[in-house]
Design an enzyme around this catalytic site. Sequence first.
Site, PDB file in Angstrom:
ATOM      1  N   ASP A   1       1.274   9.785   3.804  1.00 49.41           N
ATOM      2  CA  ASP A   1       1.712   9.042   2.557  1.00 49.41           C
ATOM      3  C   ASP A   1       2.160  10.205   1.612  1.00 49.41           C
ATOM      4  OD1 ASP A   1       1.593   6.604   3.687  1.00 49.41           O
ATOM      5  OD2 ASP A   1      -0.624   6.256   2.628  1.00 49.41           O
TER       6      ASP A   1
ATOM      7  N   ARG B   1      11.660  -1.589   2.347  1.00 52.95           N
ATOM      8  CA  ARG B   1      10.453  -1.546   1.546  1.00 52.95           C
ATOM      9  C   ARG B   1      10.841  -0.412   0.412  1.00 52.95           C
ATOM     10  NH1 ARG B   1       4.668  -0.812   4.543  1.00 52.95           N
ATOM     11  NH2 ARG B   1       4.656  -2.904   5.100  1.00 52.95           N
TER      12      ARG B   1
ATOM     13  N   LYS C   1       8.638  -2.630  -1.562  1.00 54.72           N
ATOM     14  CA  LYS C   1       7.839  -4.021  -1.254  1.00 54.72           C
ATOM     15  C   LYS C   1       6.979  -4.232  -1.958  1.00 54.72           C
ATOM     16  CE  LYS C   1       5.126  -5.927   2.655  1.00 54.72           C
ATOM     17  NZ  LYS C   1       5.851  -7.139   2.803  1.00 54.72           N
TER      18      LYS C   1
ATOM     19  N   ARG D   1       4.841   7.927   6.796  1.00 53.90           N
ATOM     20  CA  ARG D   1       4.724   6.608   6.123  1.00 53.90           C
ATOM     21  C   ARG D   1       5.280   6.265   4.837  1.00 53.90           C
ATOM     22  NH1 ARG D   1       3.416   1.146   7.705  1.00 53.90           N
ATOM     23  NH2 ARG D   1       1.912   0.717   5.959  1.00 53.90           N
TER      24      ARG D   1
END
Length: 434
Positions: free
Chosen positions: A173, A255, A258, A195
């Site tokens: 991330d 997303r 999201k 990710r």
Amino acid sequence: MPLPRSLLAAVVLLGATVQATGVSGTALGFATGTTGGGDATAAAPSDITELTEWLTDSTPRVILIDKEFNYLESQGKCTDCKCCIPSSNTCGSSGQNAIDNSDWCGDYPTTTCTYDKAAIEGINVASNKSIVGVGSAGVIRGKGLRMENGVSNVIIQNIHITELNPQYIWGGDAITLDGTDQIWIDHVKISLIGRQMFVAGYKASGRVTISNSEFDGQTSWSATCDGHHYWTILGYGKNDKVTFTGNYIHHTSGRSPKLEFNSYWHAYNNYWFNNTGHAFDVGEGTNALIEGNVFHQVDTPFLTDSSPGESYAVSSSDKSTCDSKLGRTCAVNSLISSGSLSVSDESVLSSWPSGESGITVTNASRVRSSVLSNAGIGKLSSSSSKRQVQPVPYVPAHSQAGPGATPVSEPHKWTWKTVGVKPTQAPQPGANRD
Ligand SMILES: *[C@@H]1O[C@H](CO)[C@@H](O)[C@H](O)[C@H]1NC(C)=O
Ligand SMILES: *[C@@H]1O[C@H](CO)[C@@H](O)[C@H](O)[C@H]1NC(C)=O
Ligand SMILES: *[C@@H]1O[C@H](CO)[C@@H](O)[C@H](O)[C@H]1NC(C)=O
């Protein structure tokens, strides 16, 4: 015999170079008042060891990112490691396989993969830091930034975070918040991430402003098999208050963002371009106020078949309601070659929290051009004009946390489990496995 400190300082001064002075401007929105490293003298670390040390120690700092800091291979590679082929990957090497993350792989077919270990877990940034790119030179490659467990008052400005195992779901991330307050992310570019480009949660992230940043979803390894990145922005914090403005979110496929749980997200004057999936997916408990944005070639601006949170997207028919409830001029969203955006839960307007200071919501007609010229790295022309000749300060080596303090423990995010499985249209890679 060690040199006296004053002499060392003098030696460092002789070698002083021209440096930017630090943060440009001040945070607006919910993160107003974030000062980062404050007036600590700006300094550039020499290498990734020193950068990690400065980011993780307990000294307030203004850290200049004046070149590429490359973490690739700094923690080695996992070779022939266990991965799986999720059902979303219907396109082989142009899709994303997944690094086996606790139960995530389930009964997907297994495969082996090789990935860079440094990207799996971000650097644990401590409180009271400004991380500031110089011109367009500031790149952190192969590792993200993580703020958690009570970290507060951090500014991340004008840097590019890239190349976190983009081939693999769970590859890393870019920016993680998990138990924070007062975080300002400004003029940051994020690209080629495995990710999430940004993730908040599950703990409270407090007051956050994400401004003028570029989320570049172009990838050769797409979870939706179309060259677009799916895992863009995930807001799962508790009681977060997020101002999201001036951002450029492009070539994504889901997303974006999201959101779920009890947070407030104010998304205004952003430019979404070429999204082959959904932009907003707003789940239960979250309040999203969406105004003055441009959605251009966005397939699904708002996913309506999810269990809905409270969302209000300003349209021409309800602008006057918004104006009177908020006591200011609301801005209508603009949709160009895009799906529909029709949500108008007025409870968002009546429950909107205070504390979002200094914001000016402008007409969407000017948003595209201003975002394109302003969002991302290297756009802070004011920072170059504010450049001054300034000595690089003396900073004792190995001051606090020690070099290479980067944790090598199992990635924290990998413990994420399914939360509220919800039926969504197949085949979304993140539909039932968060
Ligand atoms: C951050 O700075 C503030 C203000 O100077 C100070 O009160 C706080 O203790 C600092 N936080 C940490 C973790 O050092
Ligand atoms: C938008 O995305 C589609 C689908 O991936 C792609 O074919 C097209 O070239 C993109 N357009 C632009 C202008 O990037
Ligand atoms: C926003 O701009 C459009 C197009 O220029 C214009 O028609 C509209 O009146 C403007 N709205 C406001 C509130 O200024």
